[in-house]
Design a protein around this motif. Structure first.
Motif, PDB file in Angstrom:
ATOM      1  N   GLN A 125      15.887  -1.989  80.031  1.00 61.39           N
ATOM      2  CA  GLN A 125      15.312  -3.273  79.657  1.00 61.39           C
ATOM      3  C   GLN A 125      13.873  -3.429  80.155  1.00 61.39           C
ATOM      4  OE1 GLN A 125      16.524  -5.475  77.578  1.00 61.39           O
ATOM      5  NE2 GLN A 125      18.455  -4.420  77.321  1.00 61.39           N
ATOM      6  N   CYS A 126      13.556  -2.782  81.267  1.00 64.36           N
ATOM      7  CA  CYS A 126      12.214  -2.877  81.846  1.00 64.36           C
ATOM      8  C   CYS A 126      11.249  -1.839  81.263  1.00 64.36           C
ATOM      9  CB  CYS A 126      12.286  -2.727  83.357  1.00 64.36           C
ATOM     10  SG  CYS A 126      13.164  -4.082  84.173  1.00 64.36           S
ATOM     11  N   GLY A 127      11.711  -1.062  80.291  1.00 64.64           N
ATOM     12  CA  GLY A 127      10.830  -0.123  79.604  1.00 64.64           C
ATOM     13  C   GLY A 127      10.796   1.284  80.153  1.00 64.64           C
ATOM     14  N   TYR A 128      11.742   1.629  81.041  1.00 62.11           N
ATOM     15  CA  TYR A 128      11.740   2.960  81.647  1.00 62.11           C
ATOM     16  C   TYR A 128      12.758   3.906  81.032  1.00 62.11           C
ATOM     17  CZ  TYR A 128       8.491   1.190  85.074  1.00 62.11           C
ATOM     18  OH  TYR A 128       7.368   0.657  85.670  1.00 62.11           O
ATOM     19  N   GLY A 129      13.484   3.450  80.039  1.00 64.17           N
ATOM     20  CA  GLY A 129      14.466   4.301  79.373  1.00 64.17           C
ATOM     21  C   GLY A 129      15.464   4.877  80.351  1.00 64.17           C
ATOM     22  N   ASN A 130      15.602   6.203  80.340  1.00 66.94           N
ATOM     23  CA  ASN A 130      16.547   6.887  81.225  1.00 66.94           C
ATOM     24  C   ASN A 130      15.902   7.406  82.508  1.00 66.94           C
ATOM     25  OD1 ASN A 130      18.720   6.549  79.471  1.00 66.94           O
ATOM     26  ND2 ASN A 130      18.135   8.358  78.286  1.00 66.94           N
ATOM     27  N   ASP A 131      14.617   7.122  82.714  1.00 72.51           N
ATOM     28  CA  ASP A 131      13.900   7.613  83.898  1.00 72.51           C
ATOM     29  C   ASP A 131      14.175   6.702  85.095  1.00 72.51           C
ATOM     30  OD1 ASP A 131      12.243   8.827  85.722  1.00 72.51           O
ATOM     31  OD2 ASP A 131      10.476   8.821  84.428  1.00 72.51           O
ATOM     32  N   LEU A 132      15.352   6.860  85.683  1.00 75.09           N
ATOM     33  CA  LEU A 132      15.778   5.993  86.782  1.00 75.09           C
ATOM     34  C   LEU A 132      14.927   6.183  88.031  1.00 75.09           C
ATOM     35  CD1 LEU A 132      19.666   6.239  86.463  1.00 75.09           C
ATOM     36  CD2 LEU A 132      18.100   4.626  85.375  1.00 75.09           C
ATOM     37  N   ASN A 133      14.467   7.408  88.274  1.00 72.39           N
ATOM     38  CA  ASN A 133      13.639   7.666  89.452  1.00 72.39           C
ATOM     39  C   ASN A 133      12.308   6.933  89.356  1.00 72.39           C
ATOM     40  OD1 ASN A 133      15.518   9.311  90.764  1.00 72.39           O
ATOM     41  ND2 ASN A 133      14.812  11.124  89.661  1.00 72.39           N
ATOM     42  N   LYS A 134      11.673   6.991  88.195  1.00 78.50           N
ATOM     43  CA  LYS A 134      10.392   6.302  87.993  1.00 78.50           C
ATOM     44  C   LYS A 134      10.595   4.787  88.098  1.00 78.50           C
ATOM     45  CE  LYS A 134       6.023   6.092  86.629  1.00 78.50           C
ATOM     46  NZ  LYS A 134       4.945   6.468  87.506  1.00 78.50           N
ATOM     47  N   PHE A 135      11.671   4.293  87.490  1.00 76.01           N
ATOM     48  CA  PHE A 135      11.983   2.864  87.560  1.00 76.01           C
ATOM     49  C   PHE A 135      12.152   2.437  89.013  1.00 76.01           C
ATOM     50  CE2 PHE A 135      15.513  -0.266  87.872  1.00 76.01           C
ATOM     51  CZ  PHE A 135      14.835  -1.372  87.385  1.00 76.01           C
ATOM     52  N   ALA A 136      12.962   3.145  89.772  1.00 72.23           N
ATOM     53  CA  ALA A 136      13.217   2.798  91.168  1.00 72.23           C
ATOM     54  C   ALA A 136      11.937   2.844  91.991  1.00 72.23           C
ATOM     55  CB  ALA A 136      14.275   3.725  91.762  1.00 72.23           C
ATOM     56  N   SER A 137      11.116   3.856  91.759  1.00 69.58           N
ATOM     57  CA  SER A 137       9.871   3.994  92.490  1.00 69.58           C
ATOM     58  C   SER A 137       8.913   2.842  92.192  1.00 69.58           C
ATOM     59  CB  SER A 137       9.214   5.333  92.127  1.00 69.58           C
ATOM     60  OG  SER A 137       7.949   5.439  92.721  1.00 69.58           O
ATOM     61  N   GLU A 138       8.743   2.527  90.918  1.00 68.78           N
ATOM     62  CA  GLU A 138       7.844   1.438  90.525  1.00 68.78           C
ATOM     63  C   GLU A 138       8.373   0.086  91.009  1.00 68.78           C
ATOM     64  OE1 GLU A 138       4.828   1.597  89.082  1.00 68.78           O
ATOM     65  OE2 GLU A 138       4.934   3.777  89.109  1.00 68.78           O
ATOM     66  N   LEU A 139       9.679  -0.102  90.953  1.00 63.13           N
ATOM     67  CA  LEU A 139      10.271  -1.354  91.418  1.00 63.13           C
ATOM     68  C   LEU A 139      10.078  -1.507  92.922  1.00 63.13           C
ATOM     69  CD1 LEU A 139      11.856  -3.920  90.845  1.00 63.13           C
ATOM     70  CD2 LEU A 139      13.966  -2.582  91.061  1.00 63.13           C
ATOM     71  N   ARG A 140      10.286  -0.434  93.659  1.00 61.19           N
ATOM     72  CA  ARG A 140      10.085  -0.461  95.109  1.00 61.19           C
ATOM     73  C   ARG A 140       8.638  -0.835  95.438  1.00 61.19           C
ATOM     74  NH1 ARG A 140      11.710   4.500  95.975  1.00 61.19           N
ATOM     75  NH2 ARG A 140      13.876   3.950  95.628  1.00 61.19           N
ATOM     76  N   GLN A 141       7.702  -0.231  94.718  1.00 61.38           N
ATOM     77  CA  GLN A 141       6.283  -0.507  94.940  1.00 61.38           C
ATOM     78  C   GLN A 141       5.949  -1.966  94.595  1.00 61.38           C
ATOM     79  OE1 GLN A 141       3.601   2.125  92.899  1.00 61.38           O
ATOM     80  NE2 GLN A 141       1.798   0.944  93.449  1.00 61.38           N
ATOM     81  N   ALA A 142       6.467  -2.458  93.483  1.00 61.27           N
ATOM     82  CA  ALA A 142       6.216  -3.838  93.081  1.00 61.27           C
ATOM     83  C   ALA A 142       6.784  -4.821  94.101  1.00 61.27           C
ATOM     84  CB  ALA A 142       6.809  -4.102  91.697  1.00 61.27           C
ATOM     85  N   CYS A 143       7.969  -4.522  94.617  1.00 59.02           N
ATOM     86  CA  CYS A 143       8.571  -5.390  95.626  1.00 59.02           C
ATOM     87  C   CYS A 143       7.738  -5.395  96.908  1.00 59.02           C
ATOM     88  CB  CYS A 143      10.006  -4.954  95.931  1.00 59.02           C
ATOM     89  SG  CYS A 143      11.174  -5.352  94.608  1.00 59.02           S
ATOM     90  N   GLU A 144       7.252  -4.231  97.315  1.00 57.66           N
ATOM     91  CA  GLU A 144       6.415  -4.148  98.514  1.00 57.66           C
ATOM     92  C   GLU A 144       5.148  -4.971  98.342  1.00 57.66           C
ATOM     93  OE1 GLU A 144       5.662  -0.063  99.490  1.00 57.66           O
ATOM     94  OE2 GLU A 144       7.789   0.344  99.891  1.00 57.66           O
ATOM     95  N   GLU A 145       4.533  -4.914  97.162  1.00 60.34           N
ATOM     96  CA  GLU A 145       3.321  -5.682  96.885  1.00 60.34           C
ATOM     97  C   GLU A 145       3.583  -7.187  96.942  1.00 60.34           C
ATOM     98  OE1 GLU A 145       1.927  -4.199  93.131  1.00 60.34           O
ATOM     99  OE2 GLU A 145       1.315  -2.291  93.998  1.00 60.34           O
ATOM    100  N   MET A 146       4.831  -7.585  96.667  1.00 67.13           N
ATOM    101  CA  MET A 146       5.210  -8.995  96.702  1.00 67.13           C
ATOM    102  C   MET A 146       5.819  -9.376  98.059  1.00 67.13           C
ATOM    103  SD  MET A 146       6.904  -9.305  92.908  1.00 67.13           S
ATOM    104  CE  MET A 146       7.352 -11.024  93.122  1.00 67.13           C
ATOM    105  N   ASN A 147       5.791  -8.449  99.010  1.00 69.02           N
ATOM    106  CA  ASN A 147       6.373  -8.642 100.340  1.00 69.02           C
ATOM    107  C   ASN A 147       7.863  -8.952 100.282  1.00 69.02           C
ATOM    108  OD1 ASN A 147       4.020  -8.136 101.848  1.00 69.02           O
ATOM    109  ND2 ASN A 147       3.288 -10.200 101.404  1.00 69.02           N
TER     110      ASN A 147
END
Length: 85
Positions: free
Chosen positions: A30-52
Protein backbone atom coordinates in the motif's frame (compact mmCIF):
# COMPACT_ATOMS: atom_id res chain seq x y z
CA UNK A 1 -5.51 2.37 -3.12
CA UNK A 2 -1.82 1.57 -3.26
CA UNK A 3 0.67 4.30 -3.97
CA UNK A 4 2.22 4.17 -7.43
CA UNK A 5 5.56 5.43 -6.08
CA UNK A 6 7.25 4.62 -2.78
CA UNK A 7 6.11 7.02 -0.07
CA UNK A 8 8.58 8.89 2.12
CA UNK A 9 8.54 10.78 5.42
CA UNK A 10 5.26 11.48 7.18
CA UNK A 11 3.22 10.12 4.27
CA UNK A 12 5.01 6.78 4.64
CA UNK A 13 4.45 6.69 8.41
CA UNK A 14 0.76 7.60 8.00
CA UNK A 15 0.22 4.95 5.33
CA UNK A 16 2.11 2.30 7.31
CA UNK A 17 0.07 3.11 10.41
CA UNK A 18 -3.19 2.87 8.48
CA UNK A 19 -2.22 -0.58 7.17
CA UNK A 20 -0.29 -1.96 10.16
CA UNK A 21 -3.10 -4.26 11.29
CA UNK A 22 -3.04 -6.06 7.93
CA UNK A 23 0.65 -6.92 8.28
CA UNK A 24 3.94 -5.86 6.77
CA UNK A 25 3.28 -7.30 3.30
CA UNK A 26 0.06 -5.31 2.89
CA UNK A 27 1.58 -2.16 4.42
CA UNK A 28 4.61 -2.33 2.10
CA UNK A 29 2.38 -2.82 -0.95
CA UNK A 30 0.00 0.00 0.00
CA UNK A 31 2.93 2.35 0.66
CA UNK A 32 4.36 1.74 -2.82
CA UNK A 33 7.14 -0.74 -2.01
CA UNK A 34 5.56 -3.82 -3.56
CA UNK A 35 7.32 -6.95 -2.31
CA UNK A 36 10.52 -5.14 -1.22
CA UNK A 37 9.97 -5.57 2.52
CA UNK A 38 13.58 -4.73 3.40
CA UNK A 39 13.45 -1.37 1.61
CA UNK A 40 10.04 -0.63 3.15
CA UNK A 41 11.28 -1.44 6.67
CA UNK A 42 14.44 0.60 6.18
CA UNK A 43 12.62 3.67 4.85
CA UNK A 44 9.95 3.41 7.54
CA UNK A 45 12.59 3.18 10.27
CA UNK A 46 14.32 6.26 8.85
CA UNK A 47 11.06 8.21 8.58
CA UNK A 48 10.15 7.34 12.17
CA UNK A 49 13.58 8.46 13.40
CA UNK A 50 13.17 11.79 11.58
CA UNK A 51 9.83 12.22 13.39
CA UNK A 52 11.41 11.23 16.74
CA UNK A 53 9.21 8.15 16.97
CA UNK A 54 10.67 5.22 18.88
CA UNK A 55 9.30 2.36 16.76
CA UNK A 56 10.95 -1.04 16.41
CA UNK A 57 8.08 -2.97 14.83
CA UNK A 58 5.23 -2.06 12.51
CA UNK A 59 2.53 -2.94 15.04
CA UNK A 60 3.93 -0.28 17.40
CA UNK A 61 2.40 2.32 15.06
CA UNK A 62 -1.08 1.16 16.08
CA UNK A 63 -2.29 3.57 18.75
CA UNK A 64 -4.87 3.17 21.49
CA UNK A 65 -7.08 5.54 19.49
CA UNK A 66 -6.93 3.15 16.51
CA UNK A 67 -8.03 0.31 18.77
CA UNK A 68 -10.93 2.34 20.15
CA UNK A 69 -12.06 3.23 16.63
CA UNK A 70 -12.01 -0.47 15.75
CA UNK A 71 -14.34 -1.25 18.66
CA UNK A 72 -16.71 1.17 16.97
CA UNK A 73 -20.32 1.34 17.93
CA UNK A 74 -20.12 0.58 21.60
CA UNK A 75 -22.51 2.03 24.11
CA UNK A 76 -21.85 5.64 25.12
CA UNK A 77 -21.94 6.21 28.85
CA UNK A 78 -22.28 9.90 29.74
CA UNK A 79 -24.25 12.11 32.10
CA UNK A 80 -27.52 13.45 30.74
CA UNK A 81 -26.78 17.02 31.83
CA UNK A 82 -23.67 19.10 32.51
CA UNK A 83 -24.64 19.44 36.17
CA UNK A 84 -24.39 15.66 36.63
CA UNK A 85 -20.67 15.61 35.92
Amino acid sequence: MASTTPLQGTELVDCARANAKQGIETAAYQCGYGNDLNKFASELRQACEEMNLQVKELNELITDQDLLLEIGTGEVIAPTTASEL
